[in-house]
Write a protein that holds these residues in place. Structure first.
Motif, PDB file in Angstrom:
ATOM      1  N   ASP A  33      -5.990   6.499  -3.462  1.00  0.00           N
ATOM      2  CA  ASP A  33      -4.769   6.425  -4.057  1.00  0.00           C
ATOM      3  C   ASP A  33      -3.480   5.643  -3.075  1.00  0.00           C
ATOM      4  O   ASP A  33      -3.711   5.873  -1.764  1.00  0.00           O
ATOM      5  N   ARG A  34      -2.542   5.509  -3.764  1.00  0.00           N
ATOM      6  CA  ARG A  34      -1.267   5.171  -2.937  1.00  0.00           C
ATOM      7  C   ARG A  34      -0.857   6.227  -2.314  1.00  0.00           C
ATOM      8  O   ARG A  34      -1.043   7.324  -2.586  1.00  0.00           O
ATOM      9  N   PRO A  35      -0.019   5.821  -1.089  1.00  0.00           N
ATOM     10  CA  PRO A  35       0.352   7.185  -0.541  1.00  0.00           C
ATOM     11  C   PRO A  35       1.153   7.861  -0.987  1.00  0.00           C
ATOM     12  O   PRO A  35       2.222   7.549  -1.938  1.00  0.00           O
ATOM     13  N   TRP A  36       0.962   9.341  -1.020  1.00  0.00           N
ATOM     14  CA  TRP A  36       1.218  10.261  -1.607  1.00  0.00           C
ATOM     15  C   TRP A  36       2.818  10.826  -1.326  1.00  0.00           C
ATOM     16  O   TRP A  36       3.192  11.130   0.041  1.00  0.00           O
ATOM     17  N   ARG A  37       3.874  10.517  -1.986  1.00  0.00           N
ATOM     18  CA  ARG A  37       5.371  10.717  -1.588  1.00  0.00           C
ATOM     19  C   ARG A  37       5.825  11.724  -2.396  1.00  0.00           C
ATOM     20  O   ARG A  37       7.184  11.713  -2.768  1.00  0.00           O
ATOM     21  N   LEU A  55      -6.934   1.068  -0.974  1.00  0.00           N
ATOM     22  CA  LEU A  55      -5.611   0.845  -0.512  1.00  0.00           C
ATOM     23  C   LEU A  55      -5.260   1.333   0.700  1.00  0.00           C
ATOM     24  O   LEU A  55      -4.008   1.694   1.179  1.00  0.00           O
ATOM     25  N   LYS A  56      -6.117   0.965   1.750  1.00  0.00           N
ATOM     26  CA  LYS A  56      -5.937   1.563   3.044  1.00  0.00           C
ATOM     27  C   LYS A  56      -4.531   0.748   3.733  1.00  0.00           C
ATOM     28  O   LYS A  56      -3.751   1.129   4.430  1.00  0.00           O
ATOM     29  N   GLY A  57      -4.311  -0.644   3.333  1.00  0.00           N
ATOM     30  CA  GLY A  57      -3.242  -1.260   3.934  1.00  0.00           C
ATOM     31  C   GLY A  57      -1.961  -0.675   3.753  1.00  0.00           C
ATOM     32  O   GLY A  57      -0.968  -0.520   4.487  1.00  0.00           O
ATOM     33  N   GLU A  58      -2.025  -0.192   2.208  1.00  0.00           N
ATOM     34  CA  GLU A  58      -0.743   0.664   1.975  1.00  0.00           C
ATOM     35  C   GLU A  58      -0.200   1.760   2.819  1.00  0.00           C
ATOM     36  O   GLU A  58       0.643   2.239   3.027  1.00  0.00           O
TER      37      GLU A  58
END
Length: 365
Positions: A100-104, A135-138
């Protein structure tokens, strides 16, 4: 400090290397108050057997619902409920994977990611269906600090992200005490070479098959292949063409059985063209098993003076080195002694301490 491991890898893996990495960190943080890490956000819903064993996870009562999308959605609801109850937010969120995208959802928290390797980015030709790290880059760009499992992985990361300006801490992996040479009087080694792990693409299994075919007429030793799933049709065809179908065995052992396989092997053969760390190297050395390693950067970094190295694509050189380890008892014992000395430099306690330093740097970034 309060540290939360997100649920990504624990919703995905019932067993596995990356989940075991986080489990080893969790056990050290729970048992060593000097590290001053208070794990928060547990228990979570999970399919991971080991997380449940240490009391940090539970499964949904309906077995077919224990799948990653369901578990992650349910855990997000639980997290939101904890937020409504005004439970203290974590100081650091350590992301366990890149699905998943970074959890904010914790804007006051700092965020840490572990990079195990950059192989899909460096060798995309081996990943026809795309980068499996999603999504490692994100995550890299959103991190407040990054842990890398080796100096090799850190160099690879910086070569691909040259403008990266966050703390990066090298946190080498450890190895379980269950991997050990056993009693001194356990007898002679078994009559087999050992290969452990996945076999496709850059893992270079074909080179080992070619090397084994070159020496098969000179030794009665077999080749034992562990993990990576059953042989694919192309692999089985190649083994038959080489006349090795009665000399190669594929096994899917338990952890306890794997420990015994390492102890009994003539040597581990690790022909991979690239690794981020190469944990079988440590497992072999800890078990008193000589390690024949491709001369790729991470394997040389981990193996040090304890490994015996060969050019990754040189099957003839590999065959010669396999025969030497087989026939030269003094040489084999020397590699064993060097391995046991080398592996003493690696421990999960050291990994946990260095990762705790990464958390501190994230908080001060």
């Amino acid at each position: 400090m309060r540290v939360m491991f997100d649920d990504q890898i624990f919703s995905h893996q019932a067993h596995g290397g990356i989940s075991n990495y986080f489990l080893n960190l969790a056990v050290r943080y729970m048992n060593d108050p000097n590290l001053e890490v208070d794990l928060s956000g547990f228990p979570i819903l999970t399919k991971n057997a080991h997380l449940k064993e240490i009391g940090l996870g539970v499964s949904l009562p309906v077995r077919r619902l224990n799948k990653r999308p369901v578990l992650m959605a349910a855990n997000q609801v639980i997290s939101a409920f904890r937020h409504v109850r005004r439970e203290p937010h974590p100081d650091v969120v350590h992301h366990t994977y890149y699905f998943d995208r970074p959890w904010r959802t914790h804007p006051k928290s700092r965020h840490v990611i572990t990079i195990h390797d950059m192989i899909p980015e460096l060798f995309p030709e081996h990943f026809g269906s795309g980068n499996p790290h999603a999504l490692k880059g994100e995550h890299i760009l959103a991190a407040d600090a990054i842990a890398c499992v080796s100096e090799t992985t850190k160099r690879d990361l910086l070569s691909l992200y040259p403008g990266l300006d966050v703390p990066i801490v090298v946190t080498p992996l450890g190895v379980s005490d269950d991997f050990n040479p056993g009693p001194e009087d356990q007898g002679e080694h078994g009559n087999y070479f050992l290969f452990v792990g996945a076999r496709g693409g850059y893992k270079n299994f074909d080179v080992l098959l070619q090397a084994f075919s070159l020496l098969a007429g000179e030794t009665s030793a077999d080749l034992v292949v562990v993990g990576g799933g059953a042989f694919r049709a192309a692999e089985s065809d190649q083994i038959k063409r080489l006349g090795l179908e009665h000399r190669i065995r594929h096994l899917s052992p338990t952890n306890r059985e794997l420990e015994k396989l390492y102890r009994g092997a003539i040597c581990l053969v690790f022909p991979s063209k690239y690794e981020g760390f190469g944990l079988p190297t440590l497992e072999a050395m800890a078990s008193g098993c000589p390690a024949l390693l491709a001369d790729t950067p991470a394997l040389v970094e981990v193996g040090g003076d304890a490994g015996e190295y060969f050019k990754a694509d040189d099957s003839e050189l590999l065959a010669n080195k396999m025969m030497r380890v087989t026939n030269d008892t003094d040489y084999r014992l020397l590699l064993k002694a060097r391995g046991l000395n080398r592996v003493s430099l690696f421990s999960w306690s050291a990994t946990a301490a260095k990762t705790q330093r990464c958390y501190q740097l994230a908080l001060s970034a």
